[in-house]
Scaffold this active site. Structure first.
Site, PDB file in Angstrom:
ATOM      1  N   CYS A   2       0.847  -1.175   0.000  1.00  0.00           N
ATOM      2  CA  CYS A   2       0.000   0.000   0.000  1.00  0.00           C
ATOM      3  C   CYS A   2       0.893   1.239   0.000  1.00  0.00           C
ATOM      4  O   CYS A   2       1.913   1.290   0.676  1.00  0.00           O
ATOM      5  CB  CYS A   2      -0.932   0.106   1.200  1.00  0.00           C
ATOM      6  SG  CYS A   2      -2.139  -1.195   1.261  1.00  0.00           S
ATOM      7  N   ARG A  27       4.058  -0.277  -4.807  1.00  0.00           N
ATOM      8  CA  ARG A  27       3.765  -0.832  -3.481  1.00  0.00           C
ATOM      9  C   ARG A  27       2.428  -1.559  -3.444  1.00  0.00           C
ATOM     10  O   ARG A  27       2.083  -2.176  -2.430  1.00  0.00           O
ATOM     11  CB  ARG A  27       3.748   0.295  -2.450  1.00  0.00           C
ATOM     12  CG  ARG A  27       5.039   1.049  -2.357  1.00  0.00           C
ATOM     13  CD  ARG A  27       4.897   2.189  -1.395  1.00  0.00           C
ATOM     14  NE  ARG A  27       4.806   1.715  -0.035  1.00  0.00           N
ATOM     15  CZ  ARG A  27       5.819   1.574   0.788  1.00  0.00           C
ATOM     16  NH1 ARG A  27       7.018   1.873   0.390  1.00  0.00           N
ATOM     17  NH2 ARG A  27       5.640   1.146   2.018  1.00  0.00           N
ATOM     18  N   TRP A  73      -2.636  -2.627  -1.761  1.00  0.00           N
ATOM     19  CA  TRP A  73      -2.311  -4.045  -1.905  1.00  0.00           C
ATOM     20  C   TRP A  73      -3.209  -4.741  -0.890  1.00  0.00           C
ATOM     21  O   TRP A  73      -3.042  -4.589   0.312  1.00  0.00           O
ATOM     22  CB  TRP A  73      -0.833  -4.295  -1.599  1.00  0.00           C
ATOM     23  CG  TRP A  73      -0.400  -5.698  -1.905  1.00  0.00           C
ATOM     24  CD1 TRP A  73       0.022  -6.181  -3.105  1.00  0.00           C
ATOM     25  CD2 TRP A  73      -0.348  -6.799  -0.997  1.00  0.00           C
ATOM     26  NE1 TRP A  73       0.333  -7.514  -2.994  1.00  0.00           N
ATOM     27  CE2 TRP A  73       0.112  -7.915  -1.711  1.00  0.00           C
ATOM     28  CE3 TRP A  73      -0.641  -6.962   0.360  1.00  0.00           C
ATOM     29  CZ2 TRP A  73       0.296  -9.168  -1.141  1.00  0.00           C
ATOM     30  CZ3 TRP A  73      -0.468  -8.206   0.931  1.00  0.00           C
ATOM     31  CH2 TRP A  73      -0.008  -9.295   0.188  1.00  0.00           C
ATOM     32  N   ASN A  99      -1.775   2.318   5.684  1.00  0.00           N
ATOM     33  CA  ASN A  99      -0.912   1.232   5.234  1.00  0.00           C
ATOM     34  C   ASN A  99      -0.559   0.415   6.472  1.00  0.00           C
ATOM     35  O   ASN A  99      -0.135   0.989   7.474  1.00  0.00           O
ATOM     36  CB  ASN A  99       0.340   1.836   4.588  1.00  0.00           C
ATOM     37  CG  ASN A  99       1.416   0.810   4.312  1.00  0.00           C
ATOM     38  OD1 ASN A  99       1.141  -0.380   4.190  1.00  0.00           O
ATOM     39  ND2 ASN A  99       2.658   1.263   4.212  1.00  0.00           N
ATOM     40  N   GLY A 100      -0.768  -0.896   6.411  1.00  0.00           N
ATOM     41  CA  GLY A 100      -0.478  -1.744   7.575  1.00  0.00           C
ATOM     42  C   GLY A 100      -1.653  -2.660   7.839  1.00  0.00           C
ATOM     43  O   GLY A 100      -2.534  -2.819   6.995  1.00  0.00           O
ATOM     44  N   GLU A 484      17.808 -17.446  -7.627  1.00  0.00           N
ATOM     45  CA  GLU A 484      17.401 -16.085  -7.995  1.00  0.00           C
ATOM     46  C   GLU A 484      16.861 -16.060  -9.440  1.00  0.00           C
ATOM     47  O   GLU A 484      15.865 -15.398  -9.721  1.00  0.00           O
ATOM     48  CB  GLU A 484      18.596 -15.137  -7.812  1.00  0.00           C
ATOM     49  CG  GLU A 484      18.373 -13.697  -8.184  1.00  0.00           C
ATOM     50  CD  GLU A 484      17.239 -12.995  -7.435  1.00  0.00           C
ATOM     51  OE1 GLU A 484      16.675 -13.544  -6.479  1.00  0.00           O
ATOM     52  OE2 GLU A 484      16.899 -11.877  -7.855  1.00  0.00           O
ATOM     53  N   LYS A 488      13.094 -14.905 -10.433  1.00  0.00           N
ATOM     54  CA  LYS A 488      12.808 -13.833 -11.408  1.00  0.00           C
ATOM     55  C   LYS A 488      11.811 -14.330 -12.439  1.00  0.00           C
ATOM     56  O   LYS A 488      10.864 -13.643 -12.783  1.00  0.00           O
ATOM     57  CB  LYS A 488      14.080 -13.374 -12.146  1.00  0.00           C
ATOM     58  CG  LYS A 488      15.080 -12.567 -11.381  1.00  0.00           C
ATOM     59  CD  LYS A 488      14.608 -11.206 -10.938  1.00  0.00           C
ATOM     60  CE  LYS A 488      13.923 -11.261  -9.628  1.00  0.00           C
ATOM     61  NZ  LYS A 488      14.577 -10.937  -8.430  1.00  0.00           N
ATOM     62  N   GLU A 491       8.185 -14.901 -10.886  1.00  0.00           N
ATOM     63  CA  GLU A 491       7.437 -13.740 -10.381  1.00  0.00           C
ATOM     64  C   GLU A 491       6.981 -12.790 -11.481  1.00  0.00           C
ATOM     65  O   GLU A 491       5.970 -12.125 -11.325  1.00  0.00           O
ATOM     66  CB  GLU A 491       8.208 -13.000  -9.293  1.00  0.00           C
ATOM     67  CG  GLU A 491       9.415 -12.246  -9.760  1.00  0.00           C
ATOM     68  CD  GLU A 491      10.144 -11.547  -8.620  1.00  0.00           C
ATOM     69  OE1 GLU A 491       9.503 -11.088  -7.673  1.00  0.00           O
ATOM     70  OE2 GLU A 491      11.383 -11.464  -8.700  1.00  0.00           O
ATOM     71  N   HIS A 507      17.942 -36.396  -6.857  1.00  0.00           N
ATOM     72  CA  HIS A 507      17.173 -36.841  -5.692  1.00  0.00           C
ATOM     73  C   HIS A 507      15.695 -36.488  -5.824  1.00  0.00           C
ATOM     74  O   HIS A 507      14.982 -36.436  -4.833  1.00  0.00           O
ATOM     75  CB  HIS A 507      17.762 -36.235  -4.413  1.00  0.00           C
ATOM     76  CG  HIS A 507      19.185 -36.642  -4.181  1.00  0.00           C
ATOM     77  ND1 HIS A 507      19.532 -37.907  -3.767  1.00  0.00           N
ATOM     78  CD2 HIS A 507      20.351 -35.972  -4.369  1.00  0.00           C
ATOM     79  CE1 HIS A 507      20.857 -37.992  -3.682  1.00  0.00           C
ATOM     80  NE2 HIS A 507      21.374 -36.825  -4.047  1.00  0.00           N
ATOM     81  N   LYS A 606       6.161  -4.197  -3.969  1.00  0.00           N
ATOM     82  CA  LYS A 606       7.610  -4.011  -3.827  1.00  0.00           C
ATOM     83  C   LYS A 606       8.069  -4.148  -2.386  1.00  0.00           C
ATOM     84  O   LYS A 606       9.110  -4.714  -2.105  1.00  0.00           O
ATOM     85  CB  LYS A 606       7.972  -2.630  -4.365  1.00  0.00           C
ATOM     86  CG  LYS A 606       9.442  -2.312  -4.319  1.00  0.00           C
ATOM     87  CD  LYS A 606      10.165  -3.056  -5.409  1.00  0.00           C
ATOM     88  CE  LYS A 606      11.658  -2.846  -5.365  1.00  0.00           C
ATOM     89  NZ  LYS A 606      12.343  -3.984  -6.007  1.00  0.00           N
TER      90      LYS A 606
HETATM   91  C1  F6R Z   1      11.905 -10.492  -5.619  1.00  0.00           C
HETATM   92  C2  F6R Z   1      11.732  -9.476  -4.616  1.00  0.00           C
HETATM   93  C3  F6R Z   1      11.340  -9.884  -3.250  1.00  0.00           C
HETATM   94  C4  F6R Z   1      12.132  -9.087  -2.211  1.00  0.00           C
HETATM   95  C5  F6R Z   1      11.612  -9.405  -0.797  1.00  0.00           C
HETATM   96  C6  F6R Z   1      12.424  -8.699   0.269  1.00  0.00           C
HETATM   97  O1  F6R Z   1      12.285  -9.957  -6.841  1.00  0.00           O
HETATM   98  O2  F6R Z   1      11.887  -8.315  -4.879  1.00  0.00           O
HETATM   99  O3  F6R Z   1      11.505 -11.246  -3.067  1.00  0.00           O
HETATM  100  O4  F6R Z   1      13.478  -9.404  -2.331  1.00  0.00           O
HETATM  101  O5  F6R Z   1      10.289  -9.033  -0.694  1.00  0.00           O
HETATM  102  O6  F6R Z   1      12.357  -7.322   0.127  1.00  0.00           O
HETATM  103  P1  F6R Z   1      13.414  -6.367   0.792  1.00  0.00           P
HETATM  104  O7  F6R Z   1      14.722  -6.653   0.175  1.00  0.00           O
HETATM  105  O8  F6R Z   1      12.906  -4.993   0.486  1.00  0.00           O
HETATM  106  O9  F6R Z   1      13.410  -6.676   2.258  1.00  0.00           O
END
Ligand code: F6R
Length: 611
Positions: A2, A27, A73, A99-100, A484, A488, A491, A507, A606
């Protein structure tokens, strides 16, 4: 999660709110809304993005110089028009954005309903709006006190801004657990969840602390702590520019951020790594360096991509500094009963500095007496303020929801830390140190070279854009890169992808392999090269399709794999920084070709400020 934005001053509020919401859309983008105070409070809100809200508002009265806005969100209640913020109290006196999460909202709602209060939405925020108004009316008090009393009954997290129709000269803002920043202008104030909507108007900001309540008139800001004491606002200057939060000619923020990596890595080691110098300068760690050197164990905590960077940190510290490392998901760590010894050090990694689980894990570690260090990107965010010391990553604002440059900058910081500790422990000779530093300075140029291959990676992406599953394999330092790469892809393209240590494939996951399954293998020349060659053969023996990231000039894997992406040779320590880049590009192009919203993937936000 949010985004909230608010304005009070002499400008028309709407453009400030809409610009701000667009900047905060990363966000959350389930719904958007604004409330603008003119003679009365006009609220416009709808399901969808800020652009949908703009259409929805066409032809309506949007004038007014005080306003609040929100991009959601969803947590409580599905994304729809009614659940969208702002929420108004039952007699329309209070309009709020939040937000929260209000954890005890159900109990509060029942109590209010028993007293005849009617609700429109399913949200926890409306409960708060109604609670404030109920207290205001029953107690015949002023808006500030009503807000304070309501917040004293709330369990949970909030960053909120309140508009009171009876007191139209002010906004009331409060923070506990969810971030809130106030931009200080000339007889005007800008409020937002983070500084990105503010920087185009002013660089002077105040980060609210937990428990703070701010009463903001256009000519005056009064800040009070939870104990109602007046507090002197600490004004900080923002260190980034508006240009850094624009797309800069790229189609998406994610692509821009992938291409920014040579510069962001350089910015992260600039001034800290000096080629002619036999030192590494990590000013934020000076005070704690003796403890870091003596640490018997390091516990690294983070979530998602930051957790992956933590895994690279494990290899780095064990390899270079011979310190034992455990890497924990913050969300698991916080709910266990972790054993933390007095010589242990906890390192929290976070791009946003606001991730709720990471923050809670930090608090737990501190309660148990641990020294907690932070590696964080957003200056002034909660994590650097909660940790005892730390290092910023200087990646610049990362707007694309999928993390790219933050990851490589986190690894850059971890590498600097591990090299420094290794050197101070006498484990790295002068010559090796010089060599490591020299190699470090070559990394940005090598990434530039990889980026020139974007078009061929795009062609490769076109071949696999319709895959439904994929496997990512790596060993040693390259195992976190496989994780990673898989994250990517899933997501942003919604293709199922799993990352595995290559040797684990036999395994279980090997059962998935058939002639439709792309298997991405990160197989640059390192100590486990021969082993991974065998793993590739195992995939090929089952007709799997192998896409391999290899070191330039590799003829062995080129002869076996269906496709290779060559990257420059690098020290083991830096191989992660290079090999992740083609995987970022591969995911990006696949997602674009599948018509996905790359910068705002479905269901994601984000900054995950709820647990
Ligand atoms: C993936 C991604 C998330 C963040 C995770 C932690 O691309 O962006 O998995 O890495 O939400 O976020 P931060 O680093 O802001 O604590």
């Amino acid at each position: 999660m949010c985004g909230i934005v608010a304005y009070i001053g002499d400008r028309e509020a709407l453009p400030v709110l809409i610009n701000g919401l667009k900047r905060l859309e990363y966000r959350g983008y389930d719904s958007a809304g604004v409330a603008i105070l003119n003679k009365e409070v006009n609220i416009y809100k709808c399901k969808g993005k800020v652009s949908d809200l703009e259409q929805f508002m066409e032809g309506k009265d949007k004038t007014g110089k005080i306003g609040i806005g929100h991009t959601r969100w969803a947590t409580h209640g599905e994304p729809n028009d009614v659940n969208a913020h702002p929420h108004q109290s039952y007699h329309g006196k209070f309009t709020i954005i939040h937000n929260g999460i209000i954890e005890n909202y159900a109990r509060l709602r029942t109590r209010l309903e028993e007293r005849g209060v009617k609700f429109q939405s399913e949200t926890d925020t409306e409960v708060l709006a109604n609670l404030i108004e109920y207290i205001y009316e029953q107690g015949k008090t002023d808006a500030e006190l009503a807000v304070r009393l309501a917040l004293s009954k709330v369990i949970g997290a909030y960053g909120l801004v309140v508009l009171c129709a009876d007191e139209p000269d002010k906004l009331i803002a409060a923070r506990k657990g969810s971030p809130l920043v106030i931009g200080v202008g000339n007889e005007e104030y800008f409020l937002a969840s983070d500084a990105t909507p503010i920087v185009e108007y002013t660089k002077s900001v105040i980060y609210l602390n937990d428990g703070d309540v701010a009463i903001i008139r256009k000519e005056q800001l009064i800040l009070k702590t939870s104990g109602q004491d007046m507090s002197v606002p600490k004004v900080t200057e923002l260190t980034f520019d508006i240009g850094e939060i624009d797309k800069g000619g790229y189609e998406h923020f994610m692509l821009k951020e992938i291409f920014e990596q040579p510069r962001s890595i350089e910015d992260t080691f600039r001034g800290r790594v000096r080629p002619d110098d036999l030192e590494l300068h990590l000013g934020g760690l000076y005070q704690v360096m003796p403890k870091l050197v003596e640490a018997k164990r390091i516990i690294i905590i983070g979530c998602g991509t930051s957790w992956h960077a933590g895994l690279v940190g494990e290899y780095l510290f064990e390899d270079l500094a011979r310190t034992s490392v455990e890497v924990e998901y913050a969300s698991e760590f916080r709910y266990r009963n972790p054993i933390i010894n007095k010589d242990d050090i906890v390192i929290a990694i976070s791009q946003s500095g606001e991730t709720a689980d990471t923050l809670a894990a930090i608090k737990l570690a501190k309660e148990q007496g641990a020294l907690v260090l932070g590696i964080c990107n957003v200056v002034g965010s909660s994590i650097p303020r909660e940790t005892d010391a730390g290092v910023y990553t200087h990646a610049g604002p990362e707007i694309g929801v999928a993390s790219t440059k933050a990851f490589t900058c986190q690894v850059t910081v971890l590498a600097m830390m591990a090299i420094l500790v290794g050197k101070k422990k006498g484990l790295i000779s002068e010559e090796r140190f010089k060599n490591l530093i020299h190699e470090f300075t070559l990394v940005p140029g090598k990434i530039e070279k990889i980026l020139t291959k974007a078009d061929s990676i795009k062609k490769l992406a076109a071949l696999y854009k319709d895959a439904t599953n994929s496997l990512y394999l790596g060993r040693g330092y390259l195992f976190p890169v496989a994780l990673e790469g898989a994250l990517k892809l899933k997501e942003i393209s919604y293709i199922h992808a799993e990352g595995y240590p290559a040797a684990e494939m036999k395994h279980g996951p090997i059962a998935l392999i058939d002639d439709k399954m792309p298997v991405v293998v990160v197989a640059t020349k390192d100590s486990s090269y021969e082993k991974i060659v065998s793993n590739i053969q195992e995939v090929k023996a089952r007709n799997g399709i192998v896409i391999a990231v290899v070191t330039e000039g590799d003829t062995v894997i080129s002869g076996m794999a269906d496709h290779v992406i060559e990257i420059p040779d690098a020290e083991n320590v830096y191989a992660t920084l290079l090999s992740v880049v083609p995987l970022q590009l591969f995911s990006y192009y696949i997602a674009v070709m599948r018509g996905c919203n790359v910068d705002q993937p479905r269901n994601l936000a984000k900054s995950v400020t709820v647990e």
